[in-house]
Every structure is written in structure tokens, then in C-alpha cells.
Design a protein around this motif. Sequence first.
Motif, PDB file in Angstrom:
ATOM      1  N   GLY A  97      41.057  33.258 -52.144  1.00  0.00           N
ATOM      2  CA  GLY A  97      41.210  31.835 -52.413  1.00  0.00           C
ATOM      3  C   GLY A  97      42.610  31.450 -52.845  1.00  0.00           C
ATOM      4  N   HIS A  98      42.727  30.215 -53.257  1.00  0.00           N
ATOM      5  CA  HIS A  98      43.987  29.653 -53.748  1.00  0.00           C
ATOM      6  C   HIS A  98      44.115  29.991 -55.228  1.00  0.00           C
ATOM      7  N   ASP A  99      45.247  30.582 -55.626  1.00  0.00           N
ATOM      8  CA  ASP A  99      45.362  31.038 -57.020  1.00  0.00           C
ATOM      9  C   ASP A  99      45.979  30.010 -57.965  1.00  0.00           C
ATOM     10  N   ASP A 100      46.413  28.889 -57.434  1.00  0.00           N
ATOM     11  CA  ASP A 100      46.970  27.809 -58.273  1.00  0.00           C
ATOM     12  C   ASP A 100      48.182  28.245 -59.086  1.00  0.00           C
ATOM     13  N   ASN A 101      48.793  29.370 -58.697  1.00  0.00           N
ATOM     14  CA  ASN A 101      49.962  29.896 -59.419  1.00  0.00           C
ATOM     15  C   ASN A 101      49.649  30.206 -60.887  1.00  0.00           C
ATOM     16  N   LYS A 102      48.371  30.387 -61.202  1.00  0.00           N
ATOM     17  CA  LYS A 102      48.001  30.601 -62.609  1.00  0.00           C
ATOM     18  C   LYS A 102      47.215  31.898 -62.800  1.00  0.00           C
ATOM     19  N   MET A 103      47.253  32.773 -61.837  1.00  0.00           N
ATOM     20  CA  MET A 103      46.440  33.979 -61.904  1.00  0.00           C
ATOM     21  C   MET A 103      46.947  34.943 -62.971  1.00  0.00           C
ATOM     22  N   LEU A 104      46.028  35.514 -63.726  1.00  0.00           N
ATOM     23  CA  LEU A 104      46.392  36.548 -64.695  1.00  0.00           C
ATOM     24  C   LEU A 104      46.581  37.884 -64.003  1.00  0.00           C
ATOM     25  N   LYS A 105      45.897  38.072 -62.870  1.00  0.00           N
ATOM     26  CA  LYS A 105      46.067  39.281 -62.072  1.00  0.00           C
ATOM     27  C   LYS A 105      45.894  38.921 -60.601  1.00  0.00           C
ATOM     28  N   PRO A 106      46.523  39.682 -59.698  1.00  0.00           N
ATOM     29  CA  PRO A 106      46.414  39.374 -58.269  1.00  0.00           C
ATOM     30  C   PRO A 106      45.025  39.690 -57.732  1.00  0.00           C
ATOM     31  N   PHE A 107      44.715  39.117 -56.566  1.00  0.00           N
ATOM     32  CA  PHE A 107      43.455  39.415 -55.908  1.00  0.00           C
ATOM     33  C   PHE A 107      43.412  40.881 -55.495  1.00  0.00           C
ATOM     34  N   SER A 108      42.258  41.502 -55.663  1.00  0.00           N
ATOM     35  CA  SER A 108      42.048  42.879 -55.202  1.00  0.00           C
ATOM     36  C   SER A 108      40.937  42.888 -54.160  1.00  0.00           C
ATOM     37  N   GLU A 109      40.740  44.054 -53.560  1.00  0.00           N
ATOM     38  CA  GLU A 109      39.772  44.196 -52.475  1.00  0.00           C
ATOM     39  C   GLU A 109      38.341  43.883 -52.901  1.00  0.00           C
ATOM     40  N   ASN A 110      38.065  43.935 -54.211  1.00  0.00           N
ATOM     41  CA  ASN A 110      36.699  43.688 -54.701  1.00  0.00           C
ATOM     42  C   ASN A 110      36.403  42.207 -54.916  1.00  0.00           C
ATOM     43  N   ASP A 111      37.406  41.360 -54.807  1.00  0.00           N
ATOM     44  CA  ASP A 111      37.186  39.935 -55.041  1.00  0.00           C
ATOM     45  C   ASP A 111      36.411  39.310 -53.881  1.00  0.00           C
ATOM     46  N   PRO A 112      35.538  38.338 -54.177  1.00  0.00           N
ATOM     47  CA  PRO A 112      34.727  37.707 -53.133  1.00  0.00           C
ATOM     48  C   PRO A 112      35.566  36.784 -52.255  1.00  0.00           C
ATOM     49  N   PRO A 113      35.040  36.431 -51.076  1.00  0.00           N
ATOM     50  CA  PRO A 113      35.794  35.524 -50.196  1.00  0.00           C
ATOM     51  C   PRO A 113      35.827  34.105 -50.751  1.00  0.00           C
ATOM     52  N   ALA A 114      36.850  33.374 -50.343  1.00  0.00           N
ATOM     53  CA  ALA A 114      36.957  31.967 -50.723  1.00  0.00           C
ATOM     54  C   ALA A 114      35.929  31.152 -49.936  1.00  0.00           C
ATOM     55  N   ASN A 115      35.896  29.870 -50.206  1.00  0.00           N
ATOM     56  CA  ASN A 115      34.939  28.977 -49.540  1.00  0.00           C
ATOM     57  C   ASN A 115      35.691  28.024 -48.613  1.00  0.00           C
ATOM     58  N   ASP A 116      36.314  28.581 -47.570  1.00  0.00           N
ATOM     59  CA  ASP A 116      37.006  27.747 -46.591  1.00  0.00           C
ATOM     60  C   ASP A 116      36.901  28.406 -45.216  1.00  0.00           C
ATOM     61  N   PHE A 117      37.421  27.740 -44.197  1.00  0.00           N
ATOM     62  CA  PHE A 117      37.231  28.212 -42.823  1.00  0.00           C
ATOM     63  C   PHE A 117      37.834  29.584 -42.575  1.00  0.00           C
ATOM     64  N   ALA A 137      38.630  31.955 -44.705  1.00  0.00           N
ATOM     65  CA  ALA A 137      37.929  32.988 -45.473  1.00  0.00           C
ATOM     66  C   ALA A 137      36.612  33.350 -44.792  1.00  0.00           C
ATOM     67  N   GLU A 138      35.894  32.343 -44.314  1.00  0.00           N
ATOM     68  CA  GLU A 138      34.649  32.595 -43.597  1.00  0.00           C
ATOM     69  C   GLU A 138      34.908  33.376 -42.314  1.00  0.00           C
ATOM     70  N   THR A 139      36.029  33.087 -41.649  1.00  0.00           N
ATOM     71  CA  THR A 139      36.407  33.831 -40.450  1.00  0.00           C
ATOM     72  C   THR A 139      36.621  35.307 -40.783  1.00  0.00           C
ATOM     73  N   CYS A 140      37.364  35.567 -41.849  1.00  0.00           N
ATOM     74  CA  CYS A 140      37.599  36.958 -42.268  1.00  0.00           C
ATOM     75  C   CYS A 140      36.284  37.638 -42.638  1.00  0.00           C
ATOM     76  N   LYS A 141      35.415  36.923 -43.305  1.00  0.00           N
ATOM     77  CA  LYS A 141      34.125  37.481 -43.722  1.00  0.00           C
ATOM     78  C   LYS A 141      33.307  37.906 -42.511  1.00  0.00           C
ATOM     79  N   GLN A 142      33.201  37.029 -41.525  1.00  0.00           N
ATOM     80  CA  GLN A 142      32.424  37.355 -40.322  1.00  0.00           C
ATOM     81  C   GLN A 142      33.108  38.435 -39.494  1.00  0.00           C
ATOM     82  N   TRP A 143      34.436  38.417 -39.459  1.00  0.00           N
ATOM     83  CA  TRP A 143      35.237  39.409 -38.738  1.00  0.00           C
ATOM     84  C   TRP A 143      34.943  40.808 -39.285  1.00  0.00           C
ATOM     85  N   GLU A 144      35.011  40.947 -40.601  1.00  0.00           N
ATOM     86  CA  GLU A 144      34.761  42.241 -41.232  1.00  0.00           C
ATOM     87  C   GLU A 144      33.303  42.671 -41.065  1.00  0.00           C
ATOM     88  N   ALA A 145      32.387  41.711 -41.156  1.00  0.00           N
ATOM     89  CA  ALA A 145      30.970  42.034 -41.006  1.00  0.00           C
ATOM     90  C   ALA A 145      30.659  42.512 -39.590  1.00  0.00           C
TER      91      ALA A 145
END
Length: 303
Positions: free
Chosen positions: A114-134, A136-144
Motif C-alpha cells: 500500500g501507500h505508506d504516507d511517508n510515515k512508516m516506522l518500518k518498510p513493507f516486508s514480504e509478510n505484509d498483506p496486499p493493498a486494496n487497489d487495482f 495490488a489485486e493484480t499482484c495478488k491474483q498473479w502470485e496465486a
Amino acid sequence: MIGNALTQALIERGFNVVILTRHINDKQKTKDDKLSYATWDVNKQTLDKNAFAKADYIIHLAGANFADKRWNEKVKKEILSSRVDSAKLLVQGLKTIPNKVRVVISASGVSWYGHDDNKMLKPFSENDPPANDFMAETCKQWEAAIEPASFLGKRLIKFRIGPVLSADGGAYVEFKNPVKFGVVGIIGNGKQIISWIHIDDLVRAILFAMENEQMEGVYNAVSPKPVSNKELILEIAKSTGKLFVPIPAPVFALKTVFGEMISEILKSTTVSSEKLQKAGFIFQYSDIESAILQLSHQKNLPV
């Protein structure tokens, strides 16, 4: 772009490379006996069985460029189906064609996050869930779609790839071209974080994954040192040695040009490369200065 660089690196290492393509034409005829072409048709879900049966490795990079056209429902369907249906075809081939494939490597993207708003305490890692946008959904279905390969006894690696910097196309060339006219376009406020990767490091990461039997699952293919959009563009501009004037591109104007795609362009995504590094991969271009220096000199360094 990625496929061309990877093909060259594989051939240099003695691999025989077969490229699956919709049509084989005269331009694809080659004198290199280590490179050949075979046909597949994603829409009809057919592929060359003989070529498939010879493969030890499958590397799935297919997918329509999401930035080529302004998004509408037809374009979005093409972006999604080109990735998902091609992955399904490869899995179907693994199920039905006798083969000796050991490893399957599939592209995905950091658009998963997702969008981190420049306020993240830590970067996204592989365990983070997908965002809720087109995207992200494409990547989710691609990997599945490619995931069933792991159930067939194949070692499966999925790379979530950041924007790739290459002198042969993509973001680097798009950002560099306006500098010829003394203009440097900062996108929006320029603060959005770009988790980039140099083309050579991406190719090396794929080769590393092929050879490292301990690697399996999802890995972020991004530099250890993400930068802001403004930092990236100014570094590219400075590397040209030309005088330039930074000009912010207002968001309302960008929305008029890009439509719905603007959400992806303005997204700030700080992504971690820690998992890839812990696997033993060493980046050749970990900082933006060394990456842009190499690209600006267009050195064809070995990868």
C-alpha cells in the motif's frame, strides 16, 4: 527489457534459452545456437510441448505494461489477464506435459503493498498483506495463479520487483529525456518513496535464485536504499552534466493526463530487501548514486 538482459546473462553462463512468444518472425531468427523461440497462445491456453519438456527452469516475466495506456476497463482487463492467464498456462503445462523442471521463478511487483504516507516506522516486508487497489489485486491474483507450481514439487520463487532502472527503457529513460530540454519534472510534491532496483541487480537476483536451493517463496527485489521521487529525478538530472530547472508537476494536471493510473504514480512505497540479503544476495548497486553513475555512462558491465 528484463527478458533481454536476462537472456544475455543466461547465454553468457552457458544456458540454452527458449523464449515463448506468440509469433516467430524473421527478426527472431538467430545464429546463436543457445537461443531459440517456441510458440504459445495464452488466449487459447496452448504452448509448444517439446520446448516445455526440455526445460530445467521456467522464468515467468510475461505481462502487459501497465503504464503504456491510460487505464479503462479494457486496459485493466488486459493488464490482469496477461499475467494471470499466462501463469495458469505454465501451471497447466507442468501438470500435463512430462517435464524435468526444477525451479519456477515468477515476477510480481511491489504494487502489492500500500501507500505508506511517508510515515512508516518500518518498510513493507514480504509478510505484509496486499493493498486494496487495482494493481495490488493484480499482484495478488498473479502470485496465486503461479502458486500451484509449488504443489507439483517445483521450487517456486516470486519476486516482487520495484521500478527497474535501465538505460534500455523504463523509468530511467522517461525521467532522463526531459533533461535534454533543461526541464526536470518533479511528480507531485516529490516526497513519495520509490523502491527501485538496477537492471543488473535484478538479473543477478534471478540467477542467484536459480542456483540457491534454499530460496523459496516471496522475495522483494528492491535496492536496500529507496529514495524519494525528487531525489531520484535530481540524481538523474545531475548525471547529465546539463543545466536544468526543477519544475513540480501539479497533481491536478497529472490526474488529467493519467486518470486512475495517477494513484500508482503518486504511491509512496518503502519496501525492504532484508529477506533477499539474508539469503546471501549482495547488491552491486545498493545506492542511487552508483546506479545512476553506471547508467549515465552506459557501461556494459558484466552482471
